[in-house]
Motif scaffolding. Structure first.
Motif, PDB file in Angstrom:
ATOM      1  N   LEU A  97       0.818  -1.210   0.000  1.00  0.00           N
ATOM      2  CA  LEU A  97       0.000   0.000   0.000  1.00  0.00           C
ATOM      3  C   LEU A  97       0.855   1.263   0.000  1.00  0.00           C
ATOM      4  CD1 LEU A  97      -2.745  -1.164   2.518  1.00  0.00           C
ATOM      5  CD2 LEU A  97      -2.962  -0.917   0.038  1.00  0.00           C
ATOM      6  N   ASP A 128      -6.234  -3.525   1.273  1.00  0.00           N
ATOM      7  CA  ASP A 128      -6.806  -2.512   2.161  1.00  0.00           C
ATOM      8  C   ASP A 128      -8.200  -2.995   2.575  1.00  0.00           C
ATOM      9  OD1 ASP A 128      -8.299  -0.331   3.146  1.00  0.00           O
ATOM     10  OD2 ASP A 128      -7.093   1.104   2.036  1.00  0.00           O
ATOM     11  N   TYR A 168      -5.914  -3.305  -4.419  1.00  0.00           N
ATOM     12  CA  TYR A 168      -6.465  -2.627  -3.243  1.00  0.00           C
ATOM     13  C   TYR A 168      -7.210  -3.582  -2.314  1.00  0.00           C
ATOM     14  CZ  TYR A 168      -5.175   1.699  -5.544  1.00  0.00           C
ATOM     15  OH  TYR A 168      -4.457   2.710  -6.140  1.00  0.00           O
TER      16      TYR A 168
END
Length: 785
Positions: free
Chosen positions: A473, A660, A657
């Motif tokens: 990230l 996340d 992503y």
């Protein structure tokens, strides 16, 4: 006008976050004032499709920086060369010996070359027999020709990428010898082959509008390089720039490989000329492994530009690029073959070894893949190929015995590597953040898999997974929360009840669309389908999805002209997609080895599997073109699905992503809401397939799946794990095994750590949708009674 905007934004590429938020505000205000009915198809097509085209022409240029800086520490030093004393007597003796043996050497060298090159000549002859061969000479390249459009407005990163490609066209100081005695191909033969190639291959219609500005710029670049190449086809560096750009398109845009065959043709033609130049240089007693700075170390030349490489370095570079292209095009046997040509020439050419390792994993050659990755790890003193650790971990997961020293070969050096990389990340400039973070991400993820699969130390595994995600990230742009929801709202506004009139689209059932969330069991479903002799799996490189920009644009133009041609247009575009699917299968099938001439799986398929999972956003378009096609939605228990996505190391795209938690929950929630929308406006259109039912009752589910496809049963379906057809997905190693239940409820091992994710999902942590395959009855599980 607003309606045209909405439908144009239903592609995977959303408009900028600011625009989406502004549109949401306007839509909320409008919805509060007026309760509008669903638009009809003709009205929506005409009214909802213009504004985003204008907006995308004005806003946003997405840059890409493919640079890969060297890791700035721990290179092994190279000692000075040993000195040799030269005297006049020794020099005269050496000269006389050379004169005596020169002719004998030339004759023997020619014979050795003929023996060594026989296999490669056979390969190149087979390739060029159906491609026009151009006489490419490695003469000094002319000064760069202008692209013909202003690049000053491009983002800096994109301009730098294009400049790096241009730098491969060098100013030669001591060039490669031009072949004077090579066999030439007559002009008539070239023209005949060119016509045959043009007649055989039908390229996808070039879209006049791209939803993704990055794709638009890359497409323009390819067209400009194509013009330069056709103006001067003898320039090898123009040819390589053109082929590299087309290969980059395949990496960036998953459209069923629209440029693959052309890129293969150009690379192969370049290889023919480079090999001729190599032979000519050897006959003249020149070094073919000497780079432009005078050094002779082909193994290190993968870091050089084309203009700096030796002849051997050029050959290795082009073989490697072609091997990677074959890999992307699912021609894995050819990929292994051409990569081996480079490695035979230079056994320590790490880029080719690394690529061949990936190919051999797909082919199930785990022992050989382990050898390639071990060679890379042992010799990669600059730490440029840290993905070799990832590859070797995949081998260990599939076949631990394929690595003689087992997990210790990977695990033992990682502690020191992690310490060195973390130290370097603290002291070095931002230029190295990407490379160092990428290495740390891979190292920690390798240790996560080690503890998850081998030691069963789930606490240690979780800690390494979180460290891996931290570094991942760190290098990703911030996630645009709300974009997924905005896409869904656009879909709802356009594709409502009554949108599709009766008789719209083609009646063909050739495509089978597999949709669902990532890591939901779709690869298992595709393998079951592909095991049938009349069904061909085309993987995740979707022909339909790749043509969606063109499909949308042609609907826009037809709608602007009154909409009368839309029904015929839908049928024609559907047939074009099916034709492209068939052509893609023919190319892959032609270049895949067959076990025997009477193999029943060699029958021409009647169905083609399109496994682009995110096509759940595009069901509206699928219904417009293929109202009779089978749509299979694979469903897996939500927490198993979400955790599998969370722990997987996806590359730097939308799915990256999933590292996340909040982004992952948004992606999954919008997926579920999208499926609920299609259930509401197209009831019964989508067939649901539970992954758990396939695991628990594969014989019954397989028969129901084939029956839903409208085909007769074939016993080979239950032997899907034995099929010759190779699978290049994240589940490559799993599909070579029989059905196993280890992945069911796997998230429970991390239930405590995943409690926050369960809370974020809320009601979405359960999915009660049952399998809806016609005629399927789930066996009674007495343990649940």
């Amino acid at each position: 006008m607003q309606a045209e905007s909405d439908l144009d934004n239903t592609d995977d590429n959303a408009v900028s976050e600011k625009d989406d938020k502004d549109e949401d505000k306007d839509e909320t205000k409008d919805d509060a004032d007026v309760d509008e009915p669903y638009p009809t198809m003709t009205f929506a097509l005409f009214l909802y499709w213009v504004l985003p085209i204008l907006l995308l022409s004005i806003f946003g240029r997405i840059g890409v920086d493919t640079s890969e800086p060297r890791i700035p520490f721990s290179p092994q030093s190279v000692g000075p060369a040993k000195s040799v004393q030269i005297t006049p007597a020794s020099l005269e003796k050496a000269y006389l010996a050379y004169e005596r043996k020169r002719k004998e050497f030339e004759r023997q060298q020619q014979q050795d070359l003929n023996d060594q090159d026989e296999e490669e000549e056979d390969y190149l002859s087979s390739e060029t027999s159906h491609h026009p061969r151009r006489n490419l000479s490695t003469r000094p390249s002319p000064s760069p020709t202008s692209f013909g459009f202003d690049t000053s407005s491009w983002p800096t990163a994109y301009r730098e990428t294009v400049n790096r490609i241009r730098k491969r066209r060098p100013e030669w100081h001591h060039g490669l010898p031009v072949v004077q005695d090579s066999k030439s191909v007559s002009k008539a033969t070239v023209e005949k082959d060119s016509r045959r190639h043009r007649d055989k291959k039908q390229e996808a219609p070039a879209p006049t509008h791209f939803q993704n500005p990055q794709h638009a710029m890359l497409y323009d670049t390819i067209q400009q390089l194509k013009e330069e190449y056709e103006r001067d086809p003898s320039d090898v560096f123009n040819a390589l720039m053109y082929a590299d750009a087309m290969r980059q398109w395949g990496v960036t845009v998953f459209d069923g490989g629209s440029f693959d065959q052309r890129a293969i043709e150009v690379y192969t033609t370049v290889l023919v000329q480079l090999r001729q130049n190599r032979k000519a240089a050897q006959r003249q007693g020149l070094y073919t492994d000497q780079s432009q700075d005078g050094t002779r170390n082909v193994a290190s030349e993968y870091q050089l530009t084309y203009g700096q490489k030796s002849i051997d370095g050029m050959l290795c570079s082009v073989y490697t690029s072609l091997g990677k292209l074959y890999f992307m095009a699912s021609m894995f046997e050819l990929s292994e073959k051409v990569l081996s040509y480079c490695i035979d020439m230079e056994p320590k050419y790490l880029e080719a070894l690394n690529a061949r390792g990936s190919t051999r994993i797909v082919m199930g050659k785990y022992d050989r893949a382990a050898e390639d990755y071990a060679m890379v790890i042992t010799n990669d003193v600059d730490h440029l190929f840290n993905d070799a650790y990832t590859g070797l971990v995949r081998v260990l997961e599939a076949s631990e015995s394929s690595v003689p020293s087992g997990w210790s070969f990977v695990v033992d050096p990682l502690e020191a590597l992690i310490e060195n990389f973390e130290l370097a990340l603290q002291v070095h400039s931002d230029n190295y953040v990407q490379a160092l973070s990428d290495g740390l991400r891979r190292f920690h993820h390798a240790l996560f898999i080690y503890h998850d699969k081998k030691t069963k130390n789930y606490s240690a595994a979780w800690n390494h997974l979180m460290e891996s995600h931290k570094y991942k990230l760190r290098t990703l742009p911030g996630y645009s929360y709300g974009n997924e929801k905005s896409r869904l709202e656009q879909i709802k506004k356009v594709f409502g009840k009554g949108f599709w009139p009766d008789g719209m689209g083609s009646t063909t059932k050739a495509p089978i669309f597999v949709i669902g969330f990532a890591r939901s069991g779709s690869t298992l479903l595709e393998r079951v389908l592909d095991a049938h002799p009349s069904i061909a799996g085309l993987g995740e490189n979707s022909v339909f999805n790749g043509r969606l920009d063109s499909i949308r644009q042609r609907f826009v133009e037809a709608s602007a002209a009154g909409g009368h041609e839309i029904p015929n247009l839908a049928v024609n575009m559907a047939l074009e997609v099916v034709k492209a699917m068939r052509e893609r299968w023919e190319v892959v099938d032609k270049n895949t080895a067959k076990d025997s001439g009477n193999d029943p799986t060699q029958a021409t398929p009647q169905r083609f599997v399109d496994k682009m999972l995110t096509n759940y956003f595009n069901i509206g378009f699928i219904q417009m073109l293929f109202p009779e096609a089978l749509i299979l939605h694979v469903i897996r228990e939500p927490m198993d699905t979400v955790f599998s996505a969370f722990k997987h190391d996806f590359p730097s795209d939308r799915l990256a992503y999933t590292a996340d938690k909040r982004a992952l929950v948004e992606l999954y929630t919008v997926y579920r809401e999208t499926m609920e929308h299609w259930k509401d406006v197209l009831p019964g259109r989508i067939t649901h397939v539970r992954y758990e039912d396939m695991v628990d009752d594969m014989p019954g589910m397989a028969r129901a799946i084939i029956d839903a496809a409208g085909l007769d049963w074939h016993d080979s379906v239950l032997d899907f794990h034995k099929q010759k057809h190779y699978v290049n997905t994240y589940s490559t190693t799993q599909v070579r095994k029989q059905v196993y239940k280890d992945a069911v409820k796997a998230w429970k091992r991390y239930e405590t750590q995943l409690e926050p994710l369960v809370n974020l999902l809320g009601d979405r942590a359960k999915y009660d949708q049952a399998t809806t395959l016609p005629g399927y009855k789930k066996p009674v599980n007495h343990d649940e009674l």
